[in-house]
Design a protein around this motif. Structure first.
Motif, PDB file in Angstrom:
ATOM      1  N   THR A 104      35.583  38.259  38.133  1.00  0.00           N
ATOM      2  CA  THR A 104      37.103  38.455  38.086  1.00  0.00           C
ATOM      3  C   THR A 104      37.763  37.762  36.924  1.00  0.00           C
ATOM      4  O   THR A 104      36.959  37.140  36.101  1.00  0.00           O
ATOM      5  CB  THR A 104      37.636  37.981  39.346  1.00  0.00           C
ATOM      6  N   GLU A 105      39.117  37.844  36.902  1.00  0.00           N
ATOM      7  CA  GLU A 105      40.059  37.380  35.904  1.00  0.00           C
ATOM      8  C   GLU A 105      39.818  38.060  34.578  1.00  0.00           C
ATOM      9  O   GLU A 105      38.781  38.115  34.021  1.00  0.00           O
ATOM     10  CB  GLU A 105      39.387  36.120  35.900  1.00  0.00           C
ATOM     11  N   SER A 106      40.951  38.822  34.360  1.00  0.00           N
ATOM     12  CA  SER A 106      40.776  39.502  33.007  1.00  0.00           C
ATOM     13  C   SER A 106      40.417  38.854  31.955  1.00  0.00           C
ATOM     14  O   SER A 106      39.729  39.317  30.942  1.00  0.00           O
ATOM     15  CB  SER A 106      42.390  40.225  33.001  1.00  0.00           C
TER      16      SER A 106
ATOM     17  N   CYS B 291      44.786  45.173  34.259  1.00  0.00           N
ATOM     18  CA  CYS B 291      43.858  46.181  34.605  1.00  0.00           C
ATOM     19  C   CYS B 291      44.007  47.303  33.391  1.00  0.00           C
ATOM     20  O   CYS B 291      43.123  47.687  32.817  1.00  0.00           O
ATOM     21  CB  CYS B 291      44.042  46.897  35.977  1.00  0.00           C
TER      22      CYS B 291
ATOM     23  N   GLU C  14      31.510  45.021  37.683  1.00  0.00           N
ATOM     24  CA  GLU C  14      30.280  44.842  38.216  1.00  0.00           C
ATOM     25  C   GLU C  14      29.426  45.548  37.335  1.00  0.00           C
ATOM     26  O   GLU C  14      29.463  46.559  36.939  1.00  0.00           O
ATOM     27  CB  GLU C  14      30.379  45.463  39.684  1.00  0.00           C
TER      28      GLU C  14
ATOM     29  N   VAL D 211      38.279  43.674  38.628  1.00  0.00           N
ATOM     30  CA  VAL D 211      36.856  43.266  38.817  1.00  0.00           C
ATOM     31  C   VAL D 211      36.141  44.085  38.150  1.00  0.00           C
ATOM     32  O   VAL D 211      36.302  45.329  38.135  1.00  0.00           O
ATOM     33  CB  VAL D 211      36.692  43.258  40.263  1.00  0.00           C
TER      34      VAL D 211
ATOM     35  N   LYS E 240      42.094  40.427  44.439  1.00  0.00           N
ATOM     36  CA  LYS E 240      43.029  40.997  43.443  1.00  0.00           C
ATOM     37  C   LYS E 240      41.972  41.834  42.337  1.00  0.00           C
ATOM     38  O   LYS E 240      40.887  41.796  42.282  1.00  0.00           O
ATOM     39  CB  LYS E 240      43.405  39.627  42.537  1.00  0.00           C
ATOM     40  N   VAL E 241      42.707  42.714  41.487  1.00  0.00           N
ATOM     41  CA  VAL E 241      42.226  43.397  40.479  1.00  0.00           C
ATOM     42  C   VAL E 241      42.567  43.067  38.909  1.00  0.00           C
ATOM     43  O   VAL E 241      43.572  42.254  39.214  1.00  0.00           O
ATOM     44  CB  VAL E 241      42.389  44.965  40.559  1.00  0.00           C
TER      45      VAL E 241
ATOM     46  N   ASN F 159      43.170  46.688  48.218  1.00  0.00           N
ATOM     47  CA  ASN F 159      42.274  45.310  47.898  1.00  0.00           C
ATOM     48  C   ASN F 159      41.896  44.353  49.099  1.00  0.00           C
ATOM     49  O   ASN F 159      41.347  43.158  48.682  1.00  0.00           O
ATOM     50  CB  ASN F 159      43.508  44.581  46.879  1.00  0.00           C
TER      51      ASN F 159
ATOM     52  N   ASN G 139      35.548  40.783  45.776  1.00  0.00           N
ATOM     53  CA  ASN G 139      36.506  39.553  45.088  1.00  0.00           C
ATOM     54  C   ASN G 139      37.282  38.860  46.324  1.00  0.00           C
ATOM     55  O   ASN G 139      38.442  39.668  46.756  1.00  0.00           O
ATOM     56  CB  ASN G 139      37.428  40.369  44.043  1.00  0.00           C
TER      57      ASN G 139
END
Ligand SMILES: N[C@@H](CCC(=O)N[C@@H](CS)C(=O)NCC(=O)O)C(=O)O
Length: 223
Positions: free
Chosen positions: A64-66, A13, A57, A55, A52-53, A39, A48
């Protein structure tokens, strides 16, 4: 407007927030406090299912997924090419690192933080020294690879300018600092790399790490 769902105690994040700030990409921050279980609410789980963070939008896209998010942003916004170069061979180097990252830098630096900070805080038990030493050994092997396979004699992990690889890596390697542990203490070459990354990121780096610095101060004052 791009919405980002984050908790700044989370390494990926912080990477996302630093990227957005450093590149002046307009966004709104929606904090998902992991320690409060935010979460796991039905609302967030709908966004999600992995709970998990981070995210994001934007215009009906939920991502999702860094790694995927950062790569999407480099294409969706006009950001300098160095982050994720279009040139095939340069891009391949970034992809090589980001594929390796999740099961190495992220896994091993996180394990140190979880063993030294999270588990004792959650259980009230002292740090399990056997587990901690094991996590530190595994992290050490990863740091060796970071130096000898990726950094080598270059300024940054994938070349002569900062890329997503450096951003993701540095945020993970900062995490054990929350327990007062500088994992680069005996690694002068990686320390110099970290300073270059920090300089390239400017104020956004310290800003995103404020909460981790506070955790470190709290941890040290308890010793
Ligand atoms: N591979 C994912 C990992 C995301 C992740 O593990 N996030 C953690 C915080 S660092 C999380 O949300 N954990 C909440 C949980 O597992 O309950 C990414 O890079 O975005």
């Amino acid at each position: 407007m791009l919405k980002v769902f984050v908790d700044l105690l989370s390494q990926p994040c912080r990477a996302l927030i630093i990227f957005l700030t450093a590149n002046k990409i307009p966004h709104t921050v929606h904090t998902v406090a992991l320690r409060k279980g935010q979460n796991r609410t039905p609302e967030f789980t709908k966004l999600n299912p992995m709970q998990k963070v981070p995210v994001i939008e934007e215009d009906g896209l939920v991502l999702t997924e860094s790694d995927a998010i950062l790569k999407y942003l480099t294409a969706a916004y006009s950001v300098p090419d160095h982050w994720y170069p279009r040139q095939l061979l340069k891009r391949a180097r970034v992809d090589e690192y980001t594929a390796w990252h999740h099961t190495n830098t992220r896994l091993h630096a996180s394990k140190v933080f979880i063993t030294e900070v999270l588990i004792p805080r959650m259980t009230g038990q002292p740090v399990d020294d056997v587990k901690l030493q094991c996590a530190l050994r595994e992290l050490d092997e990863t740091l060796d690879k970071l130096e000898t396979k990726f950094l080598k004699e270059k300024d940054f992990l994938c070349g002569d300018d900062i890329t997503l690889a450096d951003l993701l890596a540095v945020c993970e390697l900062m995490q054990p600092l929350g327990g007062g542990r500088d994992v680069l203490m005996n690694r002068p070459r990686l320390q110099e790399w970290k300073s270059r990354v920090q300089t390239a990121l400017g104020d956004s780096f310290d800003h995103a790490h404020k909460i981790l610095y506070r955790l470190k101060d709290k941890h040290i004052s308890k010793l």
